[in-house]
Design a protein around this motif. Structure first.
Motif, PDB file in Angstrom:
ATOM      1  N   LEU A  95       0.839  -1.285   0.007  1.00 54.72           N
ATOM      2  CA  LEU A  95       0.202   0.101   0.084  1.00 54.72           C
ATOM      3  C   LEU A  95       1.014   1.230   0.053  1.00 54.72           C
ATOM      4  O   LEU A  95       0.421   2.333   0.331  1.00 54.72           O
ATOM      5  N   ARG A  96       2.040   1.152  -0.573  1.00 52.82           N
ATOM      6  CA  ARG A  96       3.127   2.354  -0.262  1.00 52.82           C
ATOM      7  C   ARG A  96       2.720   3.437  -1.176  1.00 52.82           C
ATOM      8  O   ARG A  96       2.952   4.587  -1.000  1.00 52.82           O
ATOM      9  N   ASP A  97       1.546   3.178  -2.211  1.00 49.46           N
ATOM     10  CA  ASP A  97       1.244   4.174  -3.069  1.00 49.46           C
ATOM     11  C   ASP A  97      -0.223   4.919  -2.360  1.00 49.46           C
ATOM     12  O   ASP A  97      -0.783   5.922  -2.956  1.00 49.46           O
ATOM     13  N   THR A  98      -0.280   4.602  -1.218  1.00 46.72           N
ATOM     14  CA  THR A  98      -1.318   5.008  -0.414  1.00 46.72           C
ATOM     15  C   THR A  98      -2.760   5.184  -1.085  1.00 46.72           C
ATOM     16  O   THR A  98      -3.264   6.340  -1.581  1.00 46.72           O
ATOM     17  N   PRO A  99      -3.515   4.159  -1.604  1.00 44.65           N
ATOM     18  CA  PRO A  99      -4.588   4.347  -2.266  1.00 44.65           C
ATOM     19  C   PRO A  99      -5.803   4.944  -1.511  1.00 44.65           C
ATOM     20  O   PRO A  99      -5.890   4.869  -0.110  1.00 44.65           O
ATOM     21  N   SER A 140      -0.328 -13.862  14.809  1.00 46.39           N
ATOM     22  CA  SER A 140       0.277 -13.143  15.914  1.00 46.39           C
ATOM     23  C   SER A 140      -0.378 -11.740  16.408  1.00 46.39           C
ATOM     24  O   SER A 140      -0.736 -11.153  15.527  1.00 46.39           O
ATOM     25  N   PRO A 141      -0.653 -11.569  17.681  1.00 47.72           N
ATOM     26  CA  PRO A 141      -1.467 -10.457  18.148  1.00 47.72           C
ATOM     27  C   PRO A 141      -0.626  -9.329  17.746  1.00 47.72           C
ATOM     28  O   PRO A 141      -1.110  -8.039  17.671  1.00 47.72           O
ATOM     29  N   ARG A 142       0.840  -9.346  17.845  1.00 49.50           N
ATOM     30  CA  ARG A 142       1.543  -8.128  17.447  1.00 49.50           C
ATOM     31  C   ARG A 142       1.468  -7.567  15.947  1.00 49.50           C
ATOM     32  O   ARG A 142       1.417  -6.486  15.978  1.00 49.50           O
ATOM     33  N   GLU A 143       1.160  -8.573  15.164  1.00 49.18           N
ATOM     34  CA  GLU A 143       1.044  -8.322  13.701  1.00 49.18           C
ATOM     35  C   GLU A 143      -0.441  -7.432  13.555  1.00 49.18           C
ATOM     36  O   GLU A 143      -0.365  -6.577  12.797  1.00 49.18           O
ATOM     37  N   VAL A 144      -1.370  -8.089  14.337  1.00 46.34           N
ATOM     38  CA  VAL A 144      -2.452  -7.391  14.399  1.00 46.34           C
ATOM     39  C   VAL A 144      -2.450  -5.659  14.733  1.00 46.34           C
ATOM     40  O   VAL A 144      -3.066  -4.986  14.145  1.00 46.34           O
ATOM     41  N   THR A 145      -2.046  -5.437  15.802  1.00 44.66           N
ATOM     42  CA  THR A 145      -1.685  -4.248  16.591  1.00 44.66           C
ATOM     43  C   THR A 145      -0.826  -3.411  15.313  1.00 44.66           C
ATOM     44  O   THR A 145      -1.137  -1.989  15.255  1.00 44.66           O
ATOM     45  N   ARG A 146       0.121  -3.930  14.883  1.00 47.57           N
ATOM     46  CA  ARG A 146       0.878  -3.225  13.922  1.00 47.57           C
ATOM     47  C   ARG A 146       0.296  -2.878  12.532  1.00 47.57           C
ATOM     48  O   ARG A 146       0.269  -1.775  12.065  1.00 47.57           O
ATOM     49  N   LEU A 147      -0.590  -3.715  12.108  1.00 49.16           N
ATOM     50  CA  LEU A 147      -1.273  -3.417  10.726  1.00 49.16           C
ATOM     51  C   LEU A 147      -2.658  -2.518  11.285  1.00 49.16           C
ATOM     52  O   LEU A 147      -2.670  -1.528  10.123  1.00 49.16           O
ATOM     53  N   LEU A 148      -3.105  -2.344  12.351  1.00 46.25           N
ATOM     54  CA  LEU A 148      -4.112  -1.539  12.564  1.00 46.25           C
ATOM     55  C   LEU A 148      -3.396  -0.069  12.797  1.00 46.25           C
ATOM     56  O   LEU A 148      -4.377   0.918  12.430  1.00 46.25           O
ATOM     57  N   GLY A 149      -2.271  -0.204  13.017  1.00 40.94           N
ATOM     58  CA  GLY A 149      -1.568   1.209  13.232  1.00 40.94           C
ATOM     59  C   GLY A 149      -1.384   1.904  12.021  1.00 40.94           C
ATOM     60  O   GLY A 149      -1.180   3.002  11.947  1.00 40.94           O
ATOM     61  N   ALA A 150      -1.514   1.432  10.818  1.00 39.15           N
ATOM     62  CA  ALA A 150      -1.758   2.012   9.476  1.00 39.15           C
ATOM     63  C   ALA A 150      -3.006   2.491   9.102  1.00 39.15           C
ATOM     64  O   ALA A 150      -2.934   3.439   8.352  1.00 39.15           O
ATOM     65  N   LEU A 153       0.469   6.544   9.416  1.00 41.26           N
ATOM     66  CA  LEU A 153      -1.046   6.432   8.876  1.00 41.26           C
ATOM     67  C   LEU A 153      -1.107   6.447   7.403  1.00 41.26           C
ATOM     68  O   LEU A 153      -0.374   7.293   6.747  1.00 41.26           O
ATOM     69  N   LEU A 154      -1.789   5.578   6.708  1.00 39.98           N
ATOM     70  CA  LEU A 154      -2.137   5.785   5.310  1.00 39.98           C
ATOM     71  C   LEU A 154      -3.017   6.616   4.997  1.00 39.98           C
ATOM     72  O   LEU A 154      -3.055   7.146   3.918  1.00 39.98           O
ATOM     73  N   GLY A 155      -4.011   7.084   5.828  1.00 39.18           N
ATOM     74  CA  GLY A 155      -5.194   7.541   5.252  1.00 39.18           C
ATOM     75  C   GLY A 155      -6.105   7.081   4.305  1.00 39.18           C
ATOM     76  O   GLY A 155      -7.014   7.875   3.681  1.00 39.18           O
ATOM     77  N   SER A 156      -6.202   5.825   4.161  1.00 37.88           N
ATOM     78  CA  SER A 156      -7.046   5.190   3.364  1.00 37.88           C
ATOM     79  C   SER A 156      -8.251   4.640   3.956  1.00 37.88           C
ATOM     80  O   SER A 156      -8.145   4.282   5.136  1.00 37.88           O
TER      81      SER A 156
END
Length: 396
Positions: A236-240, A254-264, A292-295
């Motif tokens: 998602l580097r092009d911020t769709p 992993s719960p850690r991957e969940v919190t990390r992805l939600l952080g985007a 933040l992606l802003g998507s």
């Protein structure tokens, strides 16, 4: 016998409710599984009875072990499995590797519509159909395709009325040859196929993506494995403007991957709570180190979305971070499990904590409801249609 002893004390010492558990119930589950295994093999013993138990973990084990003596190896393995199953916890189980299996074998049918952990989904509606076939497998060579409806397996019907037949699991997973009666939804043709296990190749899970429309990126995440969040973010580097995140069939991780992805997608949010038997629940929060992606976020879920996948889905719904499309999730998120190694190389997987959603609601056994119902049908799979993606694009 020593492995069973280790498993018994491991549960009492480390399981979420182990310290307050009645050891009698634990030994009863083990003994029931032990005797049932003997009966199936025609090896039951006339002198085998569960002794009187007092509720003292040490004296009860001594009495239990005295009755079993050296024990029957196969029945002892069944007893360990039965002990874990007696907890009625979707994150508690005994795992044992088979060193004789140098390469994996199977039929190559990698998914069915009513898949629900080791059993079939009691809420499943007919028909039962195949969702994934491994390339080059016996199933693929027999021209079995996603969308093919399973009418029977070894003569066992897939549904009895509107209720899925749990006996089908044993019919399909039994070693050797399975005889499937299949119906192709595109033609209505019914045929019978005999499948014999053979070598199969399982690819490691990977993040895939594609562009659906201008400003809309579709990303499929099969599991929350280590590094998965950063792989999704890289796609998602092009911020769709819109991200359609497909979590259907995502069994967790992993719960850690969940919190990390939600952080985007949000900062400063509580994503879930982990609660001990006694004491305060500990909140999990978005990883605010992730830019933040802003998507806009749309998430596709189904009954195969379990554990960490439900953790993510509940955080999206409760915090208003996006829209959920598909079907209710599995409801298999009792709490994160830890592995405890036993003397024979096997392990007990046991959760020490209980999972609650961001609103402190119980999701385990219930699942996360969607905002828009869009189930995948056999005909959809057979023809390449995707009602979840179609609904996502319609909402835009």
């Amino acid at each position: 016998m020593n492995t069973l002893r280790q498993a018994y004390f491991c549960v009492l010492d480390n399981y979420y409710s182990g310290p307050v558990m009645d050891p009698k119930a634990l030994l009863q589950s083990a003994f029931a599984a032990y005797t049932q295994n003997l009966m199936r093999r025609g090896a039951d013993r006339a002198d085998l009875r569960l002794p009187a138990l007092s509720g003292n973990r040490d004296t009860d084990w001594a009495a239990f072990a005295k009755v079993l003596g050296r024990g029957d190896p196969a029945a002892l393995r069944a007893a360990v499995i039965g002990m874990a199953a007696g907890l009625h916890d979707n994150h508690a189980r005994w795992v044992r590797q088979d060193p004789s299996q140098d390469e994996p074998t199977g039929t190559g049918i990698a998914g069915v519509s009513a898949e629900y952990g080791p059993q079939l989904d009691p809420a499943a509606r007919p028909p039962l159909f195949i969702t994934r076939v491994l390339p080059g497998s016996p199933a693929a060579k027999a021209d079995i395709r996603p969308g093919d409806i399973v009418v029977k397996a070894n003569g066992v019907p897939a549904f009895i009325g509107d209720t899925v037949n749990q006996s089908l699991v044993q019919a399909v997973t039994a070693p050797g040859t399975v005889r499937l009666t299949l119906k192709r939804p595109t033609t209505g043709r019914t045929r019978t196929v005999e499948l014999t296990e053979g070598p199969i190749t399982r690819q490691p899970p990977a993040v895939t993506s594609k562009t659906l429309a201008d400003g809309v990126t579709y990303v499929q995440l099969p599991r929350f494995y280590e590094g998965a969040a950063d792989q999704v973010i890289a796609k998602l580097r092009d911020t769709p403007k819109v991200v359609v995140l497909d979590l259907r069939g995502n069994g967790g991780g992993s719960p850690r991957e969940v919190t990390r992805l939600l952080g985007a997608f949000a900062h400063g949010k509580v994503t879930s709570y982990f609660c001990p038997l006694k004491g305060e629940c500990v909140p999990n929060r978005t990883d605010d180190n992730v830019p933040l992606l802003g998507s806009r976020l749309i998430v596709l879920t189904d009954r195969g979305c379990a554990s960490a996948c439900e953790d993510f889905s509940a955080a999206v719904k409760d915090n208003g971070l996006g829209t959920l499309i598909g079907t209710r999730t599995a409801g298999a998120v009792s709490g994160p499990s830890e592995a405890y190694l036993l003397d024979d190389g096997s392990a007990m997987l046991l959760p020490k904590l209980r999972h609650l959603g961001p609103a402190r609601e119980i999701i385990d056994t219930i699942g996360v409801p969607v905002d828009h119902y869009a189930p995948m049908t056999a005909l959809d799979l057979a023809t390449g249609r995707d009602p979840g993606v179609a609904k996502a694009l319609a909402l835009l």
